[in-house]
Design an enzyme around this catalytic site. Sequence first.
Site, PDB file in Angstrom:
ATOM      1  N   ARG A 271       0.924  -1.232  -0.075  1.00 19.43           N
ATOM      2  CA  ARG A 271       0.114  -0.131   0.093  1.00 19.43           C
ATOM      3  C   ARG A 271       0.814   1.325  -0.038  1.00 19.43           C
ATOM      4  O   ARG A 271       1.736   1.363   0.838  1.00 19.43           O
ATOM      5  CB  ARG A 271      -0.930  -0.028   1.190  1.00 19.43           C
ATOM      6  CG  ARG A 271      -1.582   1.176   1.564  1.00 19.43           C
ATOM      7  CD  ARG A 271      -2.938   1.474   0.394  1.00 19.43           C
ATOM      8  NE  ARG A 271      -3.589   2.484   0.865  1.00 19.43           N
ATOM      9  CZ  ARG A 271      -4.753   2.879   0.199  1.00 19.43           C
ATOM     10  NH1 ARG A 271      -4.993   2.348  -1.136  1.00 19.43           N
ATOM     11  NH2 ARG A 271      -5.331   4.080   0.486  1.00 19.43           N
ATOM     12  N   GLY A 343      -9.506   1.688   5.744  1.00 15.15           N
ATOM     13  CA  GLY A 343     -10.875   1.658   5.447  1.00 15.15           C
ATOM     14  C   GLY A 343     -10.981   0.165   4.799  1.00 15.15           C
ATOM     15  O   GLY A 343     -12.146  -0.502   5.105  1.00 15.15           O
ATOM     16  N   GLU A 366     -14.658 -20.858  26.668  1.00 17.36           N
ATOM     17  CA  GLU A 366     -13.922 -22.137  27.576  1.00 17.36           C
ATOM     18  C   GLU A 366     -13.429 -21.228  28.977  1.00 17.36           C
ATOM     19  O   GLU A 366     -12.322 -21.486  29.391  1.00 17.36           O
ATOM     20  CB  GLU A 366     -12.806 -22.850  26.770  1.00 17.36           C
ATOM     21  CG  GLU A 366     -13.372 -23.450  25.587  1.00 17.36           C
ATOM     22  CD  GLU A 366     -12.729 -24.566  25.099  1.00 17.36           C
ATOM     23  OE1 GLU A 366     -11.856 -25.224  25.783  1.00 17.36           O
ATOM     24  OE2 GLU A 366     -12.957 -24.936  23.884  1.00 17.36           O
TER      25      GLU A 366
HETATM   26  C1  LIG Z   1     -19.100 -19.263  19.941  1.00 12.23           C
HETATM   27  C2  LIG Z   1     -19.296 -19.972  21.299  1.00 12.23           C
HETATM   28  C3  LIG Z   1     -18.968 -21.129  21.482  1.00 12.23           C
HETATM   29  C4  LIG Z   1     -19.112 -21.811  22.689  1.00 12.23           C
HETATM   30  N1  LIG Z   1     -19.079 -23.217  22.657  1.00 12.23           N
HETATM   31  C5  LIG Z   1     -19.302 -23.964  23.854  1.00 12.23           C
HETATM   32  C6  LIG Z   1     -19.438 -25.292  23.699  1.00 12.23           C
HETATM   33  O1  LIG Z   1     -18.955 -26.251  22.874  1.00 12.23           O
HETATM   34  N2  LIG Z   1     -19.698 -25.920  24.866  1.00 12.23           N
HETATM   35  C7  LIG Z   1     -19.965 -25.220  26.310  1.00 12.23           C
HETATM   36  O2  LIG Z   1     -20.387 -25.839  27.296  1.00 12.23           O
HETATM   37  N3  LIG Z   1     -20.083 -23.911  25.894  1.00 12.23           N
HETATM   38  C8  LIG Z   1     -19.726 -23.176  24.939  1.00 12.23           C
HETATM   39  N4  LIG Z   1     -19.730 -21.912  25.011  1.00 12.23           N
HETATM   40  C9  LIG Z   1     -20.026 -21.064  26.055  1.00 12.23           C
HETATM   41  C10 LIG Z   1     -18.803 -20.246  26.746  1.00 12.23           C
HETATM   42  O3  LIG Z   1     -18.169 -21.332  27.492  1.00 12.23           O
HETATM   43  C11 LIG Z   1     -19.718 -19.561  27.854  1.00 12.23           C
HETATM   44  O4  LIG Z   1     -20.078 -18.244  27.026  1.00 12.23           O
HETATM   45  C12 LIG Z   1     -18.597 -18.721  28.772  1.00 12.23           C
HETATM   46  O5  LIG Z   1     -18.136 -19.738  29.644  1.00 12.23           O
HETATM   47  C13 LIG Z   1     -19.142 -17.531  29.545  1.00 12.23           C
HETATM   48  O6  LIG Z   1     -20.271 -17.850  29.963  1.00 12.23           O
HETATM   49  P1  LIG Z   1     -21.653 -16.918  29.685  1.00 12.23           P
HETATM   50  O7  LIG Z   1     -21.627 -16.477  28.328  1.00 12.23           O
HETATM   51  O8  LIG Z   1     -22.791 -17.478  30.371  1.00 12.23           O
HETATM   52  O9  LIG Z   1     -21.070 -15.490  30.360  1.00 12.23           O
HETATM   53  P2  LIG Z   1     -21.608 -15.298  32.136  1.00 12.23           P
HETATM   54  O10 LIG Z   1     -20.658 -16.226  33.078  1.00 12.23           O
HETATM   55  O11 LIG Z   1     -22.834 -14.805  32.422  1.00 12.23           O
HETATM   56  O12 LIG Z   1     -20.222 -13.906  32.403  1.00 12.23           O
HETATM   57  C14 LIG Z   1     -20.858 -12.662  31.880  1.00 12.23           C
HETATM   58  C15 LIG Z   1     -19.790 -11.662  32.274  1.00 12.23           C
HETATM   59  O13 LIG Z   1     -19.532 -11.869  33.744  1.00 12.23           O
HETATM   60  C16 LIG Z   1     -18.299 -12.023  34.139  1.00 12.23           C
HETATM   61  N5  LIG Z   1     -18.242 -12.849  35.506  1.00 12.23           N
HETATM   62  C17 LIG Z   1     -18.886 -13.907  35.678  1.00 12.23           C
HETATM   63  N6  LIG Z   1     -18.640 -14.313  36.819  1.00 12.23           N
HETATM   64  C18 LIG Z   1     -17.551 -13.743  37.378  1.00 12.23           C
HETATM   65  C19 LIG Z   1     -16.885 -13.665  38.640  1.00 12.23           C
HETATM   66  N7  LIG Z   1     -17.033 -14.351  39.702  1.00 12.23           N
HETATM   67  N8  LIG Z   1     -16.037 -12.665  38.892  1.00 12.23           N
HETATM   68  C20 LIG Z   1     -15.610 -11.701  37.727  1.00 12.23           C
HETATM   69  N9  LIG Z   1     -16.447 -11.783  36.507  1.00 12.23           N
HETATM   70  C21 LIG Z   1     -17.317 -12.647  36.300  1.00 12.23           C
HETATM   71  C22 LIG Z   1     -17.746 -12.921  32.838  1.00 12.23           C
HETATM   72  O14 LIG Z   1     -16.441 -12.699  32.813  1.00 12.23           O
HETATM   73  C23 LIG Z   1     -18.455 -12.003  31.834  1.00 12.23           C
HETATM   74  O15 LIG Z   1     -17.533 -11.041  31.385  1.00 12.23           O
HETATM   75  C24 LIG Z   1     -19.351 -21.222  23.763  1.00 12.23           C
HETATM   76  C25 LIG Z   1     -19.640 -19.830  23.726  1.00 12.23           C
HETATM   77  C26 LIG Z   1     -19.487 -19.151  22.576  1.00 12.23           C
HETATM   78  C27 LIG Z   1     -19.715 -17.587  22.469  1.00 12.23           C
END
Ligand SMILES: Cc1cc2nc3c(=O)[nH]c(=O)nc-3n(C[C@H](O)[C@H](O)[C@H](O)COP(=O)(O)OP(=O)(O)OC[C@H]3O[C@@H](n4cnc5c(N)ncnc54)[C@H](O)[C@@H]3O)c2cc1C
Length: 382
Positions: A271, A343, A366
């Site tokens: 670029r 962009g 995870e």
């Molecule tokens: C594309 C994708 C693929 C996935 N694949 C799988 C799969 O194959 N199998 C499976 O079982 N799951 C899967 N997941 C789920 C994933 O593991 C969860 O989304 C993740 O563990 C977070 O859980 P949650 O989304 O309920 O967030 P929450 O637990 O609701 O957390 C929300 C926010 O609060 C924060 N938080 C929560 N508790 C605390 C604490 N004690 N102290 C400080 N901060 C905290 C979190 O860090 C986050 O910022 C997948 C998710 C995505 C997006």
Amino acid sequence: MDFTLTEAERELLGLGREYAEREIAAVAPQAWQEERCPTEVLRGLGKLGLLGLLVPEEWGGIGATTVGFVALLEALAAVDPSVAAAWQAHSTIGSLPLLLFGSDEQRERWLRPLAQGSALGAFGLTEPSAGSDVRSIKTRATRVPGGWVLNGQKAFISNAGTDMSFGVTVLARTGEASDGRPAFGSFIVERGTRGYTTGPKLRGIGWKALDTRDLFFDDVFVPDASVVGEPGAGLQQFLGALEVGRISIAALSVGLARGALRLARDYARQREQFGAKISSFQAIQFKLADMATEIEAARWLTYYAASLRDAGEPFRKEAAMAKLKASSVATQVASEAVQIFGGAGYMLESPIARFYCDAKVLEIGEGTNEIQRLVIARELGC
Ligand SMILES: Cc1cc2nc3c(=O)[nH]c(=O)nc-3n(C[C@H](O)[C@H](O)[C@H](O)COP(=O)(O)OP(=O)(O)OC[C@H]3O[C@@H](n4cnc5c(N)ncnc54)[C@H](O)[C@@H]3O)c2cc1C
């Protein structure tokens, strides 16, 4: 610390890298735009023996070291992070519960096809009301003659709804332990089982080639032969599999960041602005230098965690550190790479946009990065 690949692993790495650059690169951008899981390339990886990397030969796999696994994952993710995400979820959390805790009959029936590449594995832990707080899951397994009946829902489960998915290994509450705390078991639920259904493929910001869905269990009968290990030991099994999964997400992050760096460097070298290649501007050079340095730091942490597992040493803290560092590096590097593209990088057709969109979830899946910090702090004695 030993990061040396065996001769056989070097060959596998070469094979996997060549396949990724030739076959995966040819279909991944289109599959991402169409939000389709390209199982044809996952099957192709299976034909090369690469869907059973961490599974010993005895059960149809290759029995590579964790360092060998990480090296291949890094190479795949540098080409396409969302196909690599499907591969890593299958290889770790999708297969390891069966390998580490299953009976020989279960390994023969379900692990062998996963390792030989004819089926894809899935891991069902998360629920709509239970993510980070895994102990609050509500899916319930009720004892009945000859087995268990499952009722509940899982959220965001990867690899459970493709045309090569075998079903899912799922965690459910089985009752209460002697200390009054909830007890959990792992159950194998095959596709086609009565009462087991999957929702539509979910639409994410990134990882668009990864098939992620909600799963529903409505009076699903699971025979005793499909209970993995002791009925009360399910949570420990799932958490154990997740520790390897964290090394895997770290490697995916390093690979994504390397791919983004390469795209940004190549773009900067062609670029022109103000009559010169933008790679000749020190501001751009410093960005690239910082990106490369951060990637190397994340890479060392990741390989270190993998080498500890291979040496049979505890690796919980290092896996959490690797995941925390590498996923943060991946999001920063992908963002800087888009900045270098200007962009053109903001447009979804651009290859760097794919890497940028695929990066964010690495800080969530995870175990979020907040949870990684909690794990590290606990290991430090807090
Ligand atoms: C594309 C994708 C693929 C996935 N694949 C799988 C799969 O194959 N199998 C499976 O079982 N799951 C899967 N997941 C789920 C994933 O593991 C969860 O989304 C993740 O563990 C977070 O859980 P949650 O989304 O309920 O967030 P929450 O637990 O609701 O957390 C929300 C926010 O609060 C924060 N938080 C929560 N508790 C605390 C604490 N004690 N102290 C400080 N901060 C905290 C979190 O860090 C986050 O910022 C997948 C998710 C995505 C997006």
